[in-house]
Motif scaffolding. Sequence first.
Motif, mmCIF file in Angstrom:
data_model
loop_
_atom_site.group_PDB
_atom_site.id
_atom_site.type_symbol
_atom_site.label_atom_id
_atom_site.label_comp_id
_atom_site.label_asym_id
_atom_site.label_seq_id
_atom_site.Cartn_x
_atom_site.Cartn_y
_atom_site.Cartn_z
ATOM 1 N N THR A 95 81.401 -39.146 51.536
ATOM 2 C CA THR A 95 81.047 -40.417 52.161
ATOM 3 C C THR A 95 82.299 -41.284 52.321
ATOM 4 O OG1 THR A 95 80.575 -41.439 50.019
ATOM 5 C CG2 THR A 95 78.756 -40.315 51.135
ATOM 6 N N ASP A 96 82.120 -42.410 52.999
ATOM 7 C CA ASP A 96 83.192 -43.408 53.151
ATOM 8 C C ASP A 96 84.467 -42.814 53.737
ATOM 9 O OD1 ASP A 96 81.529 -45.332 51.935
ATOM 10 O OD2 ASP A 96 82.139 -44.654 49.945
ATOM 11 N N ILE A 97 84.309 -41.898 54.681
ATOM 12 C CA ILE A 97 85.500 -41.296 55.298
ATOM 13 C C ILE A 97 86.191 -42.306 56.208
ATOM 14 C CG2 ILE A 97 86.331 -39.449 56.803
ATOM 15 C CD1 ILE A 97 83.965 -37.750 55.822
ATOM 16 N N ASN A 98 85.428 -42.864 57.145
ATOM 17 C CA ASN A 98 85.932 -43.913 58.053
ATOM 18 C C ASN A 98 87.242 -43.510 58.733
ATOM 19 O OD1 ASN A 98 83.751 -45.638 57.414
ATOM 20 N ND2 ASN A 98 84.815 -46.308 55.555
ATOM 21 N N ALA A 99 87.272 -42.276 59.250
ATOM 22 C CA ALA A 99 88.449 -41.768 59.959
ATOM 23 C C ALA A 99 88.210 -41.786 61.459
ATOM 24 C CB ALA A 99 88.764 -40.351 59.497
ATOM 25 N N SER A 100 89.246 -42.109 62.200
ATOM 26 C CA SER A 100 89.143 -42.194 63.665
ATOM 27 C C SER A 100 89.673 -40.922 64.313
ATOM 28 C CB SER A 100 89.929 -43.390 64.192
ATOM 29 O OG SER A 100 89.435 -44.595 63.652
ATOM 30 N N ILE A 101 88.962 -40.453 65.334
ATOM 31 C CA ILE A 101 89.436 -39.308 66.114
ATOM 32 C C ILE A 101 90.402 -39.840 67.164
ATOM 33 C CG2 ILE A 101 88.776 -37.370 67.573
ATOM 34 C CD1 ILE A 101 86.032 -37.463 66.272
ATOM 35 N N ILE A 102 91.653 -39.483 67.022
ATOM 36 C CA ILE A 102 92.703 -40.026 67.885
ATOM 37 C C ILE A 102 93.135 -39.034 68.954
ATOM 38 C CG2 ILE A 102 95.060 -40.938 67.915
ATOM 39 C CD1 ILE A 102 94.596 -41.893 65.045
ATOM 40 N N LEU A 103 93.208 -37.758 68.585
ATOM 41 C CA LEU A 103 93.739 -36.759 69.504
ATOM 42 C C LEU A 103 92.805 -36.509 70.681
ATOM 43 C CD1 LEU A 103 95.094 -34.077 66.972
ATOM 44 C CD2 LEU A 103 96.381 -35.885 68.139
#
Length: 548
Positions: A240-248
Amino acid sequence: MRAISAIITLFAILATISCTKERVAGGKGAILRITPGTDIPVKSIVSNSNISEKEIGIQITNSTGTSLYEESVSLENIKLVRPDSDEPWIFKDQSNQPLEIKVYNDNAKIYAFYPYTPSLVTGIGSSAKMDIDIPATQAYEQVSDYLWSCQDKTLPEGGNDINALNSKVYLRLNHALSMVAFVFYKSGYTGDGIITSMEMRSKSATNIFNVNKAGTNDLKMSLSNGGISGGSMVPALSMTDINASIILGTLQETTPTYLFTNKTFYMFLAPINIAQREDIEFVFKIDGEAYTSPLPGTGALKLTPGNASIFTVKLSPNSLKITGVADWNLVSYEVSSGYEDLWYGMKPVEIGNLLWAPVNVGYDPVNNPYGLMFQWHRKYGQCYNEFPNPISVQGPVTIELANDVTNRNRFYFNSSGSYDCITPQLSSWDMSVNYNPCPEGWRVPSSAEFQSLISSGYTFDSSGLNNKRGFWFGGYHNTNKEGSVFLPLSGYIGGENTSPTQRNSLGLYWSSDTFSVYAKILQMDQYSVQINSWSRAAGLSIRCVKSL
């Protein structure tokens, strides 16, 4: 006479007391120096690039690991730190006070652990274990990159006993957990691409993941071998609580270096051997929507200690798909900084106008002491007869397929025609990053450079570096080996039948040059050293060079 005898006895007693006092006071012996590092092919959260910033736990025991060295309680769970990047590592006690530790005639053994949490370590030496924390449901970055070490020599492989005569130790720290990492990229997806959670689970609900035991957790890591004991088995892991953005928006490369650097997020888990990878699926929550993707491929999935399996994941407007995996542990070593990061503290050797690497490409003192075997013009090598065994595939194939990281463990045999693994045939070895098996700034030597090495002089040694059969070249090759480089008789893999053969009898090393449909090599047996040519589909050794 009786008086003289009494005087002699008194002097003997006083001498014994004096020597004992001097030993206890540290008047004899040598100061122990330890330089830690991680296994070279492994890239993880703690690696040689940042280990100088870490605090390492140390136990110093007798040679059998059954009691503290010299019976000194001050050597239990002390701290190894580096005050500054240009200063040596030093010891501190649990109160953070500097310690000077000496070793004497008796041999010592070093146990280590990371992170430095002495309250979580119980036992001494061979019985020492560390409590570890792997929840079934974990927050992002909650689980540590646990490390361990157990070493009784000055080097991880070979070296000398640790004592007053050999008090400088290069200590290899090993990763106890496995890592799964993810590199997401968008394909037509226009949303924000915020990943909030992930679940890795068995579709058959089989209990395959080892996690904390409910109630009183008994999950532990051994300092002797990194083995994980205790805990409970469950069918799924959640984050949980990853909160990562896909940038590529696209994958510019599929090399492990690129993928690891651009990972979206990662998770540590206890090592596991999954019999059928098709039983595994992932559920990702992205922008509030749940996406489920099976793990592609068939057969077993082995998540081994220190291994990083990097999954590439494509997010489209209405679907998500795992498109590939790079297995970091099986790829030739990468460069961070300094020779300690490349060759376990061994230094390159200057001969003429070249630096010669001290060991073969893919060298690992425990798993691959001869290095890996490479087909000509391939970036990735395969094991001779160690795990994992290469997968035999009929060749030849294109240069792109031969150098694709996803095919790193495929051996493209060819028993006819050009006897090459690549088509069309190439006139020389391209040393750009996509095809060069050597570290940055290094390359495969030419046949002329091998001839110069031969001309520098050589001596056969039946028990050379790491007790291997081979030849010393250059420098004082026939005396004290100063300024010499050692090349073992590593054997080779047949290009026609993929059979490993001739280890300790024959040494074959690729050059970057060709001769007709063959490639030129350095060939060695116990009685001779010469330049020859060989079928390019064969798996031979590589020794890298760097121009001065």
